[in-house]
Motif scaffolding. Structure first.
Motif, mmCIF file in Angstrom:
data_model
loop_
_atom_site.group_PDB
_atom_site.id
_atom_site.type_symbol
_atom_site.label_atom_id
_atom_site.label_comp_id
_atom_site.label_asym_id
_atom_site.label_seq_id
_atom_site.Cartn_x
_atom_site.Cartn_y
_atom_site.Cartn_z
ATOM 1 N N LEU A 1 -6.913 6.533 13.917
ATOM 2 C CA LEU A 1 -5.771 7.405 13.612
ATOM 3 C C LEU A 1 -5.150 8.084 14.836
ATOM 4 C CD1 LEU A 1 -7.173 9.141 10.392
ATOM 5 C CD2 LEU A 1 -5.422 7.357 10.502
ATOM 6 N N LYS B 1 -11.586 6.495 13.486
ATOM 7 C CA LYS B 1 -10.878 6.220 12.231
ATOM 8 C C LYS B 1 -9.596 5.423 12.465
ATOM 9 C CE LYS B 1 -12.503 10.516 10.059
ATOM 10 N NZ LYS B 1 -13.362 9.899 9.035
ATOM 11 N N ASP C 1 -3.035 8.642 6.247
ATOM 12 C CA ASP C 1 -3.393 7.288 6.692
ATOM 13 C C ASP C 1 -2.794 6.968 8.050
ATOM 14 O OD1 ASP C 1 -4.664 6.528 4.119
ATOM 15 O OD2 ASP C 1 -2.620 6.746 3.351
ATOM 16 N N ILE D 1 1.096 4.653 1.601
ATOM 17 C CA ILE D 1 0.503 5.312 2.761
ATOM 18 C C ILE D 1 0.909 6.782 2.847
ATOM 19 C CG2 ILE D 1 0.268 3.218 4.136
ATOM 20 C CD1 ILE D 1 2.852 4.023 5.582
ATOM 21 N N LYS E 1 0.836 -1.205 0.000
ATOM 22 C CA LYS E 1 0.000 0.000 0.000
ATOM 23 C C LYS E 1 0.873 1.258 0.000
ATOM 24 C CE LYS E 1 -3.649 -2.174 2.769
ATOM 25 N NZ LYS E 1 -4.396 -2.126 4.053
#
Length: 231
Positions: A135, A133, A111, A72, A70
């Motif tokens: 985060l 989220k 992210d 990020i 991914k």
């Protein structure tokens, strides 16, 4: 009962046995990646733990040897005097009070959020925004740090956080369906070894119950735990 699509019915037919070795399971995993996009490869591990007890909780991080696949976006929150030009080259967003204001307004273009310890009190009021989220920075996830450059490097290399849910199940992604079988196996074994090494002190008896892998749009494949232990 929801009817399975023809695509999913066809992929489920590839799973004949109840359990497979890590190598066999990854071979089947590659064959069941039939969506029109590159799927994430997921692991779902059921553990013999009850997270409501402090000594049976599992939450930690590991660096996947072959990365996550991914791209990020990393944001760094630190005091103005600690901001360095090199941080702006490494991370996507670097800020201080200005970044807090953006998050307050709902501008979350990242992210992962890294924070230095002294900025955490200012983030406390944003728990309702960042928490749901996933985060919110925390020491356990390695996102509260003074060593900014090294931490950014680890996350770019494939560092992930995982934890057991309230049912004692760990859900995580260990790569992408376009990874080679060898890379997926290496990441998969790293996941198993990490969970084994971070076994909660309160566990009694058998630790692993079941270990499944799948693509994000594919059927589950159960791995033989005895074969995993031999790797």
């Amino acid at each position: 009962m929801k009817k399975l699509s023809k695509r999913l019915q066809k992929t489920k037919e590839l799973i004949i046995e109840t359990e497979y070795s890590p190598k066999q399971s990854v071979e089947i995993l590659k064959k069941t990646a039939t969506a029109k996009f590159i799927e994430s490869t997921e692991a779902h591990i059921s553990l013999n733990i009850d997270p409501k007890y402090a000594d049976q909780q599992l939450r930690t991080t590991l660096v996947l040897p072959k990365g996550t696949g991914k791209t990020i976006r990393i944001a760094i929150l630190l005091s103005e005097e600690k901001i360095k030009p090199e941080y702006k080259k490494q991370a996507d967003i670097v800020g201080s009070n200005d970044l807090i204001e953006k998050i307050t307004k709902g501008e979350i273009n990242f992210d992962i959020l890294l924070s230095t310890p002294e900025m955490m009190p200012k983030l406390a009021k944003l728990g309702r925004i960042l928490g749901p989220k996933g985060l919110m920075p925390s020491p356990k996830s390695g996102t509260v740090t003074e060593n900014i450059e090294e931490t950014i490097e680890q996350f770019k290399k494939g560092k992930i956080e995982y934890k057991a849910d309230r049912n004692g199940i760990v859900h995580l992604s260990f790569g992408k369906s376009n990874f080679s079988e060898e890379d997926l196996i290496e990441n998969l074994l790293a996941v198993y070894q990490s969970i084994e090494q971070n076994k909660p002190s309160g566990v009694k008896g058998k630790y692993f119950k079941k270990f499944y892998i799948c693509n994000s749009m594919g059927p589950s494949i159960q791995i033989n735990l005895s074969d995993l232990k031999k790797q």
